[in-house]
Design an enzyme around this catalytic site. Structure first.
Site, PDB file in Angstrom:
ATOM      1  N   GLY A   1      20.941  19.195  20.831  1.00  0.00           N
ATOM      2  CA  GLY A   1      19.675  19.531  19.824  1.00  0.00           C
ATOM      3  C   GLY A   1      19.088  19.041  19.101  1.00  0.00           C
ATOM      4  O   GLY A   1      18.679  19.406  18.247  1.00  0.00           O
TER       5      GLY A   1
ATOM      6  N   ARG B   1      19.075  24.893  45.263  1.00  0.00           N
ATOM      7  CA  ARG B   1      18.430  24.021  44.498  1.00  0.00           C
ATOM      8  C   ARG B   1      16.562  24.532  44.509  1.00  0.00           C
ATOM      9  O   ARG B   1      16.119  24.504  43.082  1.00  0.00           O
ATOM     10  CB  ARG B   1      18.519  22.772  44.481  1.00  0.00           C
ATOM     11  CG  ARG B   1      18.301  21.653  43.720  1.00  0.00           C
ATOM     12  CD  ARG B   1      18.859  21.367  42.678  1.00  0.00           C
ATOM     13  NE  ARG B   1      18.884  21.207  41.249  1.00  0.00           N
ATOM     14  CZ  ARG B   1      19.384  20.597  40.348  1.00  0.00           C
ATOM     15  NH1 ARG B   1      20.511  20.929  40.753  1.00  0.00           N
ATOM     16  NH2 ARG B   1      18.947  20.781  39.053  1.00  0.00           N
TER      17      ARG B   1
ATOM     18  N   HIS C   1      15.261   8.863  26.375  1.00  0.00           N
ATOM     19  CA  HIS C   1      16.921   8.152  27.377  1.00  0.00           C
ATOM     20  C   HIS C   1      17.507   6.726  25.255  1.00  0.00           C
ATOM     21  O   HIS C   1      16.658   6.011  25.043  1.00  0.00           O
ATOM     22  CB  HIS C   1      16.376   6.789  28.172  1.00  0.00           C
ATOM     23  CG  HIS C   1      17.216   6.373  28.557  1.00  0.00           C
ATOM     24  ND1 HIS C   1      18.347   7.854  29.335  1.00  0.00           N
ATOM     25  CD2 HIS C   1      18.071   5.346  28.533  1.00  0.00           C
ATOM     26  CE1 HIS C   1      19.363   5.930  29.858  1.00  0.00           C
ATOM     27  NE2 HIS C   1      19.173   5.055  29.214  1.00  0.00           N
TER      28      HIS C   1
HETATM   29  C1  GRF Z   1      21.632  12.218  23.095  1.00  0.00           C
HETATM   30  O1  GRF Z   1      22.424  11.236  23.816  1.00  0.00           O
HETATM   31  C2  GRF Z   1      20.168  11.733  23.615  1.00  0.00           C
HETATM   32  O2  GRF Z   1      20.345  10.408  23.267  1.00  0.00           O
HETATM   33  C3  GRF Z   1      20.680  12.356  24.733  1.00  0.00           C
HETATM   34  O3  GRF Z   1      20.656  13.335  25.316  1.00  0.00           O
HETATM   35  C4  GRF Z   1      21.732  13.172  23.783  1.00  0.00           C
HETATM   36  C5  GRF Z   1      22.004  14.334  23.409  1.00  0.00           C
HETATM   37  O4  GRF Z   1      20.756  14.555  22.274  1.00  0.00           O
HETATM   38  N1  GRF Z   1      18.816  12.069  25.344  1.00  0.00           N
HETATM   39  P1  GRF Z   1      20.350  16.483  21.528  1.00  0.00           P
HETATM   40  O5  GRF Z   1      21.413  16.013  20.487  1.00  0.00           O
HETATM   41  O6  GRF Z   1      20.853  17.261  22.530  1.00  0.00           O
HETATM   42  O7  GRF Z   1      19.226  16.002  21.177  1.00  0.00           O
END
Ligand code: GRF
Length: 198
Positions: free
Chosen positions: A11, A65, A109
Protein backbone atom coordinates in the site's frame (compact mmCIF):
# COMPACT_ATOMS: atom_id res chain seq x y z
CA UNK A 1 -14.16 13.58 -6.64
CA UNK A 2 -14.80 10.34 -4.70
CA UNK A 3 -12.23 7.61 -5.32
CA UNK A 4 -11.93 3.94 -4.39
CA UNK A 5 -8.39 2.51 -4.21
CA UNK A 6 -7.91 -1.23 -4.89
CA UNK A 7 -4.84 -2.82 -3.27
CA UNK A 8 -3.18 -6.21 -2.67
CA UNK A 9 0.07 -5.51 -0.85
CA UNK A 10 2.09 -2.98 1.09
CA UNK A 11 0.00 0.00 0.00
CA UNK A 12 2.84 2.48 -0.51
CA UNK A 13 1.00 3.93 -3.52
CA UNK A 14 -2.16 4.21 -1.39
CA UNK A 15 -0.08 6.01 1.26
CA UNK A 16 1.23 8.44 -1.34
CA UNK A 17 -2.36 9.27 -2.34
CA UNK A 18 -3.40 9.72 1.31
CA UNK A 19 -0.43 12.00 1.97
CA UNK A 20 -0.87 14.07 -1.21
CA UNK A 21 -4.56 14.64 -0.51
CA UNK A 22 -3.55 15.81 2.99
CA UNK A 23 -0.88 18.22 1.70
CA UNK A 24 -3.09 19.58 -1.10
CA UNK A 25 -1.08 18.16 -4.04
CA UNK A 26 -4.23 16.32 -5.04
CA UNK A 27 -7.20 18.72 -5.13
CA UNK A 28 -10.90 18.12 -4.58
CA UNK A 29 -10.56 14.40 -3.90
CA UNK A 30 -11.71 12.03 -1.13
CA UNK A 31 -10.82 8.34 -0.74
CA UNK A 32 -14.25 6.89 0.12
CA UNK A 33 -13.05 3.29 0.27
CA UNK A 34 -10.16 0.84 -0.01
CA UNK A 35 -10.77 -2.65 -1.38
CA UNK A 36 -8.23 -5.47 -1.03
CA UNK A 37 -8.28 -9.08 -2.26
CA UNK A 38 -5.74 -9.93 0.46
CA UNK A 39 -6.85 -9.73 4.09
CA UNK A 40 -3.21 -9.50 5.23
CA UNK A 41 -2.36 -6.54 3.00
CA UNK A 42 -0.57 -3.86 5.02
CA UNK A 43 -2.47 -1.42 2.81
CA UNK A 44 -5.54 -2.22 4.95
CA UNK A 45 -3.63 -1.05 8.05
CA UNK A 46 -2.71 2.16 6.24
CA UNK A 47 -6.39 2.71 5.40
CA UNK A 48 -7.45 2.08 9.00
CA UNK A 49 -4.76 4.47 10.30
CA UNK A 50 -6.15 7.12 7.95
CA UNK A 51 -9.74 6.46 9.06
CA UNK A 52 -10.74 5.20 5.60
CA UNK A 53 -13.42 2.53 5.14
CA UNK A 54 -11.88 -0.71 3.85
CA UNK A 55 -13.27 -4.04 2.65
CA UNK A 56 -11.57 -7.33 1.81
CA UNK A 57 -13.11 -9.21 -1.13
CA UNK A 58 -11.02 -12.30 -1.82
CA UNK A 59 -11.50 -14.80 -4.68
CA UNK A 60 -10.65 -17.45 -2.06
CA UNK A 61 -13.98 -16.72 -0.33
CA UNK A 62 -16.08 -17.52 -3.42
CA UNK A 63 -16.71 -20.90 -5.00
CA UNK A 64 -16.13 -19.62 -8.50
CA UNK A 65 -14.82 -16.60 -10.42
CA UNK A 66 -18.21 -15.36 -11.46
CA UNK A 67 -19.39 -15.15 -7.85
CA UNK A 68 -16.23 -13.24 -6.90
CA UNK A 69 -16.61 -10.88 -9.87
CA UNK A 70 -20.22 -10.15 -8.86
CA UNK A 71 -19.26 -9.52 -5.20
CA UNK A 72 -16.34 -7.30 -6.25
CA UNK A 73 -18.53 -5.23 -8.56
CA UNK A 74 -21.23 -4.85 -5.88
CA UNK A 75 -18.58 -3.74 -3.36
CA UNK A 76 -17.27 -1.07 -5.75
CA UNK A 77 -20.79 0.08 -6.64
CA UNK A 78 -21.67 0.57 -2.95
CA UNK A 79 -18.96 3.25 -2.68
CA UNK A 80 -20.43 4.99 -5.75
CA UNK A 81 -16.95 6.21 -6.88
CA UNK A 82 -16.15 8.74 -9.60
CA UNK A 83 -12.76 7.08 -10.11
CA UNK A 84 -11.26 3.70 -9.26
CA UNK A 85 -7.48 3.54 -8.70
CA UNK A 86 -5.72 0.16 -9.01
CA UNK A 87 -2.62 0.57 -6.82
CA UNK A 88 -0.72 -2.70 -6.75
CA UNK A 89 -3.98 -4.64 -7.27
CA UNK A 90 -3.11 -8.17 -8.40
CA UNK A 91 -6.55 -9.35 -9.52
CA UNK A 92 -7.74 -9.96 -13.09
CA UNK A 93 -10.26 -7.19 -13.65
CA UNK A 94 -13.70 -8.53 -14.67
CA UNK A 95 -14.89 -7.44 -18.16
CA UNK A 96 -18.19 -6.18 -16.64
CA UNK A 97 -16.20 -3.93 -14.31
CA UNK A 98 -14.31 -2.33 -17.21
CA UNK A 99 -17.56 -1.85 -19.12
CA UNK A 100 -19.39 -0.36 -16.11
CA UNK A 101 -16.56 2.08 -15.27
CA UNK A 102 -14.94 2.63 -18.69
CA UNK A 103 -12.70 5.70 -18.65
CA UNK A 104 -12.89 5.85 -14.84
CA UNK A 105 -10.38 3.14 -13.84
CA UNK A 106 -6.65 3.90 -13.70
CA UNK A 107 -3.67 1.65 -12.93
CA UNK A 108 -0.04 2.21 -11.96
CA UNK A 109 2.46 -0.09 -13.66
CA UNK A 110 6.15 -0.12 -12.64
CA UNK A 111 7.70 0.17 -16.14
CA UNK A 112 7.58 2.44 -19.18
CA UNK A 113 4.76 0.72 -21.07
CA UNK A 114 4.98 -0.91 -23.67
CA UNK A 115 8.15 -2.37 -22.13
CA UNK A 116 7.92 -5.12 -19.53
CA UNK A 117 4.14 -5.22 -19.24
CA UNK A 118 1.25 -7.56 -19.95
CA UNK A 119 0.57 -11.01 -18.56
CA UNK A 120 3.08 -12.15 -15.95
CA UNK A 121 4.72 -8.73 -15.53
CA UNK A 122 3.90 -7.48 -12.04
CA UNK A 123 5.75 -6.45 -8.87
CA UNK A 124 9.38 -7.57 -8.73
CA UNK A 125 9.09 -9.59 -11.97
CA UNK A 126 8.95 -6.30 -13.91
CA UNK A 127 12.28 -5.13 -12.47
CA UNK A 128 13.88 -8.56 -12.88
CA UNK A 129 13.01 -8.43 -16.58
CA UNK A 130 14.36 -4.87 -16.95
CA UNK A 131 17.67 -5.82 -15.32
CA UNK A 132 17.89 -9.03 -17.40
CA UNK A 133 17.40 -6.99 -20.62
CA UNK A 134 20.02 -4.49 -19.45
CA UNK A 135 17.97 -1.32 -19.97
CA UNK A 136 19.63 1.88 -18.70
CA UNK A 137 16.32 3.65 -18.08
CA UNK A 138 13.07 2.30 -16.74
CA UNK A 139 10.22 4.03 -14.88
CA UNK A 140 6.49 3.88 -14.25
CA UNK A 141 3.27 4.45 -16.16
CA UNK A 142 -0.25 5.48 -15.16
CA UNK A 143 -2.88 4.43 -17.70
CA UNK A 144 -6.62 4.00 -18.06
CA UNK A 145 -7.71 0.38 -17.73
CA UNK A 146 -9.40 -1.38 -20.65
CA UNK A 147 -10.11 -5.05 -21.29
CA UNK A 148 -6.46 -5.87 -21.87
CA UNK A 149 -3.55 -6.10 -19.41
CA UNK A 150 -1.66 -2.78 -19.18
CA UNK A 151 -3.04 -1.80 -22.62
CA UNK A 152 -5.29 1.21 -21.94
CA UNK A 153 -4.54 4.86 -22.92
CA UNK A 154 -1.42 6.20 -21.16
CA UNK A 155 -1.93 9.22 -18.87
CA UNK A 156 1.54 9.88 -17.37
CA UNK A 157 4.99 8.29 -17.43
CA UNK A 158 8.18 9.09 -15.52
CA UNK A 159 11.68 7.74 -16.28
CA UNK A 160 14.10 6.41 -13.65
CA UNK A 161 17.81 5.60 -14.13
CA UNK A 162 18.97 2.02 -13.67
CA UNK A 163 22.22 2.10 -11.67
CA UNK A 164 25.20 -0.32 -11.63
CA UNK A 165 24.71 -3.00 -9.02
CA UNK A 166 20.93 -2.59 -8.89
CA UNK A 167 19.04 -5.60 -7.60
CA UNK A 168 15.33 -5.98 -8.44
CA UNK A 169 14.49 -4.81 -4.89
CA UNK A 170 16.69 -1.71 -5.07
CA UNK A 171 15.35 -0.81 -8.52
CA UNK A 172 11.72 -1.37 -7.41
CA UNK A 173 12.21 0.98 -4.47
CA UNK A 174 13.77 3.69 -6.69
CA UNK A 175 10.94 3.38 -9.23
CA UNK A 176 8.38 3.71 -6.43
CA UNK A 177 10.10 6.71 -4.80
CA UNK A 178 11.08 8.58 -7.97
CA UNK A 179 8.13 7.71 -10.21
CA UNK A 180 5.09 5.82 -8.87
CA UNK A 181 4.49 7.92 -5.78
CA UNK A 182 4.69 11.07 -7.95
CA UNK A 183 2.77 10.25 -11.12
CA UNK A 184 -0.14 8.33 -9.55
CA UNK A 185 -1.15 11.30 -7.32
CA UNK A 186 -0.48 13.67 -10.24
CA UNK A 187 -2.78 11.66 -12.53
CA UNK A 188 -5.55 11.66 -9.90
CA UNK A 189 -5.20 15.46 -9.55
CA UNK A 190 -5.41 15.85 -13.36
CA UNK A 191 -8.60 13.79 -13.45
CA UNK A 192 -10.05 15.71 -10.48
CA UNK A 193 -9.46 18.84 -12.58
CA UNK A 194 -11.30 17.43 -15.58
CA UNK A 195 -8.70 15.45 -17.56
CA UNK A 196 -10.42 12.79 -19.67
CA UNK A 197 -9.36 10.55 -22.53
CA UNK A 198 -10.41 12.41 -25.67
C1 GRF B 1 4.56 -2.07 -6.73
O1 GRF B 1 5.56 -2.80 -7.39
C2 GRF B 1 3.82 -1.23 -7.73
O2 GRF B 1 4.64 -0.86 -8.80
C3 GRF B 1 2.81 -2.16 -8.27
O3 GRF B 1 2.40 -2.91 -7.14
C4 GRF B 1 3.51 -3.04 -6.22
C5 GRF B 1 3.09 -2.80 -4.82
O4 GRF B 1 2.76 -1.47 -4.63
N1 GRF B 1 1.77 -1.41 -8.90
P1 GRF B 1 2.16 -0.92 -3.21
O5 GRF B 1 3.33 -0.70 -2.29
O6 GRF B 1 1.23 -1.98 -2.68
O7 GRF B 1 1.48 0.37 -3.58
Amino acid sequence: MNIVVCVSGGGTNLQAIIDKIADGTISDTKIVGVISNNKDAYALTRAANAGIDSVCVSPKDYEDRDKFNKAFLETVDKFNPDLIVLAGFLVNIPKEFVERYRGRIINIHPSLIPSFCGKGYYGLKVHEAALLRGVKVTGATVHFVDEGTDTGPIILQKAVEVEPGDTPEILQRRVMEQAEWIILPAAIDMIAKGYRID
